[in-house]
Design a protein around this motif. Structure first.
Motif, PDB file in Angstrom:
ATOM      1  N   ALA A   1      41.048 -11.401  58.028  1.00  0.00           N
ATOM      2  CA  ALA A   1      39.593 -11.750  58.165  1.00  0.00           C
ATOM      3  C   ALA A   1      38.712 -10.556  57.376  1.00  0.00           C
ATOM      4  O   ALA A   1      37.565 -10.468  56.994  1.00  0.00           O
ATOM      5  N   ALA A   2      39.038  -9.239  57.607  1.00  0.00           N
ATOM      6  CA  ALA A   2      38.654  -8.017  57.047  1.00  0.00           C
ATOM      7  C   ALA A   2      38.612  -8.223  55.527  1.00  0.00           C
ATOM      8  O   ALA A   2      37.630  -7.907  54.888  1.00  0.00           O
ATOM      9  N   ALA A   3      39.665  -8.646  55.037  1.00  0.00           N
ATOM     10  CA  ALA A   3      39.516  -8.651  53.649  1.00  0.00           C
ATOM     11  C   ALA A   3      38.729  -9.778  53.086  1.00  0.00           C
ATOM     12  O   ALA A   3      37.997  -9.623  51.994  1.00  0.00           O
ATOM     13  N   ALA A   4      38.618 -11.000  53.837  1.00  0.00           N
ATOM     14  CA  ALA A   4      37.641 -12.159  53.447  1.00  0.00           C
ATOM     15  C   ALA A   4      36.381 -11.695  53.546  1.00  0.00           C
ATOM     16  O   ALA A   4      35.418 -11.945  52.449  1.00  0.00           O
ATOM     17  N   LEU A   5      35.912 -10.949  54.512  1.00  0.00           N
ATOM     18  CA  LEU A   5      34.367 -10.533  54.584  1.00  0.00           C
ATOM     19  C   LEU A   5      34.283  -9.570  53.534  1.00  0.00           C
ATOM     20  O   LEU A   5      33.024  -9.514  53.110  1.00  0.00           O
ATOM     21  N   ALA A   6      35.185  -8.732  53.260  1.00  0.00           N
ATOM     22  CA  ALA A   6      34.852  -7.553  52.094  1.00  0.00           C
ATOM     23  C   ALA A   6      34.509  -8.288  50.990  1.00  0.00           C
ATOM     24  O   ALA A   6      33.789  -7.961  50.106  1.00  0.00           O
ATOM     25  N   TYR A   7      35.371  -9.465  50.683  1.00  0.00           N
ATOM     26  CA  TYR A   7      35.025 -10.185  49.417  1.00  0.00           C
ATOM     27  C   TYR A   7      33.806 -10.605  49.383  1.00  0.00           C
ATOM     28  O   TYR A   7      33.021 -10.558  48.351  1.00  0.00           O
ATOM     29  N   LEU A   8      33.043 -11.165  50.423  1.00  0.00           N
ATOM     30  CA  LEU A   8      32.040 -11.853  50.525  1.00  0.00           C
ATOM     31  C   LEU A   8      30.772 -10.955  50.369  1.00  0.00           C
ATOM     32  O   LEU A   8      29.768 -11.279  49.821  1.00  0.00           O
ATOM     33  N   ARG A   9      31.199  -9.631  50.888  1.00  0.00           N
ATOM     34  CA  ARG A   9      30.352  -8.492  50.412  1.00  0.00           C
ATOM     35  C   ARG A   9      30.063  -8.038  49.213  1.00  0.00           C
ATOM     36  O   ARG A   9      28.974  -7.616  48.527  1.00  0.00           O
ATOM     37  N   SER A  10      31.379  -8.146  48.470  1.00  0.00           N
ATOM     38  CA  SER A  10      31.237  -7.893  47.010  1.00  0.00           C
ATOM     39  C   SER A  10      30.455  -8.888  46.315  1.00  0.00           C
ATOM     40  O   SER A  10      30.076  -8.626  45.056  1.00  0.00           O
ATOM     41  N   ARG A  11      30.313 -10.099  46.749  1.00  0.00           N
ATOM     42  CA  ARG A  11      29.899 -11.175  46.118  1.00  0.00           C
ATOM     43  C   ARG A  11      28.352 -11.279  46.325  1.00  0.00           C
ATOM     44  O   ARG A  11      27.687 -12.165  45.610  1.00  0.00           O
TER      45      ARG A  11
ATOM     46  N   THR B   1      21.110 -17.759  46.917  1.00  0.00           N
ATOM     47  CA  THR B   1      20.447 -17.973  48.240  1.00  0.00           C
ATOM     48  C   THR B   1      21.467 -17.306  49.373  1.00  0.00           C
ATOM     49  O   THR B   1      22.190 -16.779  49.125  1.00  0.00           O
ATOM     50  N   ALA B   2      20.846 -17.457  50.635  1.00  0.00           N
ATOM     51  CA  ALA B   2      21.553 -16.854  51.697  1.00  0.00           C
ATOM     52  C   ALA B   2      22.985 -17.124  52.080  1.00  0.00           C
ATOM     53  O   ALA B   2      23.127 -18.554  51.929  1.00  0.00           O
ATOM     54  N   VAL B   3      23.780 -16.355  52.431  1.00  0.00           N
ATOM     55  CA  VAL B   3      25.246 -16.742  53.080  1.00  0.00           C
ATOM     56  C   VAL B   3      25.108 -16.607  54.347  1.00  0.00           C
ATOM     57  O   VAL B   3      25.092 -15.377  54.584  1.00  0.00           O
ATOM     58  N   TYR B   4      25.683 -17.632  55.095  1.00  0.00           N
ATOM     59  CA  TYR B   4      25.793 -17.380  56.629  1.00  0.00           C
ATOM     60  C   TYR B   4      27.447 -17.422  56.843  1.00  0.00           C
ATOM     61  O   TYR B   4      27.909 -18.521  56.342  1.00  0.00           O
ATOM     62  N   ALA B   5      28.011 -16.477  57.141  1.00  0.00           N
ATOM     63  CA  ALA B   5      29.365 -16.537  57.288  1.00  0.00           C
ATOM     64  C   ALA B   5      29.908 -16.373  58.708  1.00  0.00           C
ATOM     65  O   ALA B   5      29.356 -15.208  59.546  1.00  0.00           O
ATOM     66  N   LEU B   6      30.888 -17.185  59.299  1.00  0.00           N
ATOM     67  CA  LEU B   6      31.252 -16.793  60.333  1.00  0.00           C
ATOM     68  C   LEU B   6      32.797 -16.643  60.490  1.00  0.00           C
ATOM     69  O   LEU B   6      33.763 -17.183  59.542  1.00  0.00           O
ATOM     70  N   VAL B   7      33.523 -15.116  60.651  1.00  0.00           N
ATOM     71  CA  VAL B   7      34.660 -14.971  60.279  1.00  0.00           C
ATOM     72  C   VAL B   7      35.631 -14.575  61.501  1.00  0.00           C
ATOM     73  O   VAL B   7      35.239 -13.747  62.381  1.00  0.00           O
ATOM     74  N   VAL B   8      36.557 -15.244  61.716  1.00  0.00           N
ATOM     75  CA  VAL B   8      37.565 -15.223  62.845  1.00  0.00           C
ATOM     76  C   VAL B   8      38.823 -14.763  62.431  1.00  0.00           C
ATOM     77  O   VAL B   8      39.592 -15.315  61.720  1.00  0.00           O
ATOM     78  N   GLY B   9      39.500 -13.975  63.209  1.00  0.00           N
ATOM     79  CA  GLY B   9      40.683 -13.438  63.116  1.00  0.00           C
ATOM     80  C   GLY B   9      41.434 -12.844  64.495  1.00  0.00           C
ATOM     81  O   GLY B   9      40.828 -12.272  65.012  1.00  0.00           O
ATOM     82  N   ILE B  10      42.319 -13.770  64.658  1.00  0.00           N
ATOM     83  CA  ILE B  10      43.172 -13.343  66.163  1.00  0.00           C
ATOM     84  C   ILE B  10      44.494 -13.151  65.869  1.00  0.00           C
ATOM     85  O   ILE B  10      45.292 -13.663  65.481  1.00  0.00           O
ATOM     86  N   ASP B  11      44.985 -11.816  66.359  1.00  0.00           N
ATOM     87  CA  ASP B  11      46.130 -11.434  66.405  1.00  0.00           C
ATOM     88  C   ASP B  11      46.581 -11.413  67.934  1.00  0.00           C
ATOM     89  O   ASP B  11      47.656 -11.429  68.261  1.00  0.00           O
ATOM     90  N   THR B  12      45.731 -11.298  68.889  1.00  0.00           N
ATOM     91  CA  THR B  12      46.149 -11.136  70.294  1.00  0.00           C
ATOM     92  C   THR B  12      45.441 -12.448  71.143  1.00  0.00           C
ATOM     93  O   THR B  12      44.210 -12.731  71.113  1.00  0.00           O
ATOM     94  N   TYR B  13      46.297 -13.161  71.765  1.00  0.00           N
ATOM     95  CA  TYR B  13      46.096 -14.119  72.792  1.00  0.00           C
ATOM     96  C   TYR B  13      46.448 -14.043  74.103  1.00  0.00           C
ATOM     97  O   TYR B  13      47.146 -13.144  74.449  1.00  0.00           O
ATOM     98  N   ARG B  14      45.687 -14.806  74.906  1.00  0.00           N
ATOM     99  CA  ARG B  14      45.810 -14.554  76.391  1.00  0.00           C
ATOM    100  C   ARG B  14      47.076 -15.487  76.796  1.00  0.00           C
ATOM    101  O   ARG B  14      47.658 -14.739  77.834  1.00  0.00           O
ATOM    102  N   ALA B  15      47.406 -16.210  76.159  1.00  0.00           N
ATOM    103  CA  ALA B  15      48.353 -17.368  76.853  1.00  0.00           C
ATOM    104  C   ALA B  15      49.493 -17.682  75.782  1.00  0.00           C
ATOM    105  O   ALA B  15      50.505 -18.117  76.224  1.00  0.00           O
ATOM    106  N   VAL B  16      49.471 -17.321  74.576  1.00  0.00           N
ATOM    107  CA  VAL B  16      50.466 -17.617  73.647  1.00  0.00           C
ATOM    108  C   VAL B  16      50.787 -16.338  72.775  1.00  0.00           C
ATOM    109  O   VAL B  16      50.079 -15.084  73.142  1.00  0.00           O
ATOM    110  N   SER B  17      51.952 -16.336  72.156  1.00  0.00           N
ATOM    111  CA  SER B  17      52.359 -15.144  71.262  1.00  0.00           C
ATOM    112  C   SER B  17      51.613 -14.780  70.461  1.00  0.00           C
ATOM    113  O   SER B  17      50.438 -15.412  69.699  1.00  0.00           O
TER     114      SER B  17
END
Length: 616
Positions: free
Chosen positions: A27-37, A2-18
């Motif tokens: 995030a890219a690797a996780a999305l690639a795995y979902l596409r393979s499945r 059945t349908a898979v709805y994915a929200l993939v969040v990966g943050i390296d850059t922040y406005r107020a913290v390091s």
């Protein structure tokens, strides 16, 4: 699929913290795995990276993208980035036994008045998605994520830690559902969470196969998925990933929550319960199992103990060489386990048989092969009796002759039922009264008023009656009877943080940890069963409430200085005993005061009997 709805969040850059370095790669690797499945037409993915991953955007995408998933679909929330903590607001005290909430740090978090995304908000948002009937999985690769700063263990790198927020969020800063208190998740949620570490630990990132920095947990999780294949359950995948993580970094133990849904294949499917609740794994150069003295194992001086890998195939055994509070060290005998795997095991030899049974010769022969039943001698008073009835069926009875269970058809079934009762009895008797932790955490049964949804912090608890029990009564209502409800509160009176697991031992010989599966309760603070929801006590399934009927639940609180698993205690009701319980081969006894020399942590247990009656 059945349908898979994915929200993939990966943050390296922040406005107020390091910033960080490996989160977008995760995030890219996780999305690639979902596409393979997933077939191209079946995957509906939204990506939020760096400056696009604002607090508002993440909340909106959960509501309106993952919220599109319907019955039979799967919703996936993946987050890689900073994590932190914040004091819990007073109106949500019952949701956190440590006094601190875990947070996900969005790209605009702490920029001006923008707060983090609090774990309670995430729970409500994903709970609303799960309430639509879809399967929901959250994968969090961040520090404090079981509830996430990521640290880089390289010689030239520094730890990138975000300090906790200094104050609790104001009500207007929370999502609307939480501004006036806790909106509890559905009692039978379809949500599974895979977290990079425990709520008091840090997640790490480091160069992996490609030489690029990556989150160790994401790398290990995807590696386990590739190795185990699409039929592997969440529990199996997390076990393999945890081995890989703990073999590479210290003080990071990936966590799994979700109870029954955790036994589904990754992305959903038919449940496949594990062969055992006890696992064998490799850590720090030695093999161990996650059952120790707080689960009832005696010290090795009491006699030899042996475990065997559960399931079909060749015998793969290991001898217990040291018993600690939360685990035991074992030595594989005649085989070499794979250090990247975890193996479900059962006990096949114990120090002593726990209960004596009086039975005829047909049953006695079977008892002789049980690791925890012993045929009673002619001069001894047996703990259990197994008698053949006039109809030719077999009855289990106590020393007073009263039946303990429905009649069964044959000797083998009778022995299995006797073993089931023996495990339950010894779990109820488990204790360590000489421990300095005895009484450190109070188990309190607190009255619940009609319509109340959240546990009160200061309401006095119920007191025990002359028989040492808490008595609860059904109350009449239009057309029948209403089962009593209370709140269950755990109050830590000591000056140290203590890990707590609450067992419910029912009159049907079931043992479960659903009320409080395991968490630290901070010094001087309180935790609650079911995240502060009312707890209902009722007659066994199938019994109609009639005046005079009654039942008893034994609530057993086990506390320790270190984290331990509650799963080795669990077993189904006796009428479902054909489905193997995870206590299949563990004896639940301990002599008061005995301890292994290697037992560096302490533990204690408290039992409260709750007697529920229909008055009249």
């Amino acid at each position: 699929m059945t349908a898979v709805y994915a929200l993939v969040v990966g943050i390296d850059t922040y406005r107020a913290v390091s910033g960080l370095r490996g989160c977008r790669g995760d995030a890219a690797a996780a999305l690639a795995y979902l596409r393979s499945r997933t077939a191209e037409d079946d995957l509906h993915a939204v990506e939020l990276h760096d400056d696009k991953a604002t607090r508002e955007a993440v909340i909106d995408s959960i509501r309106h993208h993952l919220g599109r998933a319907g019955a039979g679909d799967t919703a996936v929330f993946f987050y890689a980035g900073h994590g932190s903590q914040a004091p819990v607001p007073p109106q949500l005290w019952h949701t956190e036994s440590t006094g601190m909430m875990q947070t996900l740090v969005c790209t605009d978090s702490r920029d001006g008045d923008t707060p983090d995304l609090y774990d309670k908000e995430l729970a409500v948002l994903l709970g609303a998605v799960a309430a639509r009937g879809c399967h929901v999985v959250a994968i969090l690769d961040s520090c404090h994520s079981a509830g996430g700063v990521r640290e880089v263990p390289e010689p030239a790198a520094r730890a990138r830690r975000i300090p906790p927020a200094t104050r609790a969020p104001l009500p207007e800063a929370l999502i609307p559902e939480l501004r006036h208190g806790w909106q509890a998740l559905p009692e039978h949620s379809h949500l599974v969470e895979l977290a990079a570490c425990h709520s008091d630990q840090l997640a790490h990132e480091m160069p992996v196969d490609s030489g690029e920095p990556r989150g160790v947990f994401t790398w290990a999780l995807l590696r386990a998925l590739d190795q185990l294949g699409p039929s592997a359950t969440y529990r199996e995948v997390l076990a393999a990933a945890r081995c890989a993580v703990e073999d590479r970094v210290q003080m990071q133990a990936p966590q799994l929550s979700g109870d029954e849904p955790a036994d589904q294949p990754f992305l959903g499917g038919a449940l496949r319960p594990p062969a055992s609740g006890i696992t064998l794994r490799h850590l720090a150069g030695r093999w161990e199992i996650d059952a120790g003295s707080c689960h009832g194992l005696p010290p090795v001086a009491a006699g030899p103990m042996r475990v065997t890998v559960a399931g079909d195939g060749p015998v793969r055994a290991a001898d217990v060489v040291s018993v600690l509070a939360d685990r035991s060290i074992v030595a594989p005998d005649g085989w070499t386990p794979d250090p990247d795997r975890q193996y479900p095991v059962i006990f096949t030899r114990l120090a002593q048989p726990p209960l004596t049974v009086a039975a005829g010769p047909d049953v006695a022969d079977l008892i002789s092969g049980s690791p925890y039943l012993l045929a009673a001698g002619e001069q001894s008073v047996p703990d259990l009796r197994i008698d053949v009835t006039r109809s030719g069926r077999i009855l289990l009875a106590g020393t007073d002759g009263q039946p303990l269970a429905p009649e069964v058809d044959g000797p083998a079934q009778a022995v299995r039922a006797a073993e089931h009762i023996a495990r339950w009895r010894h779990a109820r008797a488990l204790g360590n009264p000489v421990s300095p932790l005895a009484g450190a955490v109070r188990l309190e049964i607190v009255p619940a008023y009609p319509g109340e949804r959240a546990a009160p912090l200061h309401r006095p608890p119920r007191t025990v009656d002359a028989d040492g029990r808490i008595r609860l009564e059904y109350r009449p209502q239009a057309g029948g009877w209403a089962a009593p409800t209370v709140f269950v509160r755990l109050h830590n009176t000591s000056d140290r943080n203590l890990w707590c697991v609450l067992l419910d031992l029912t009159s049907g010989y079931r043992i479960h940890t659903a009320l409080f599966p395991g968490a630290f309760v901070s010094a001087g603070l309180s935790g609650t069963a079911l995240n502060g929801r009312p707890v209902q006590f009722s007659l066994p399934r199938g019994q109609e409430p009639r005046p005079g009927r009654h039942t008893t639940d034994w609530l057993k609180l086990i506390v320790a200085e270190c984290e331990f698993s509650g799963r080795p205690f669990e077993q189904p009701p006796l009428d479902e005993a054909g489905r193997r319980g995870v206590l299949e081969r563990i004896r639940m006894t301990r002599d008061a005061g005995s301890a292994d020399l290697d037992d560096a942590y302490d533990w204690a247990a408290t039992t409260v009997a709750v007697h529920t009656v229909v008055p009249g």
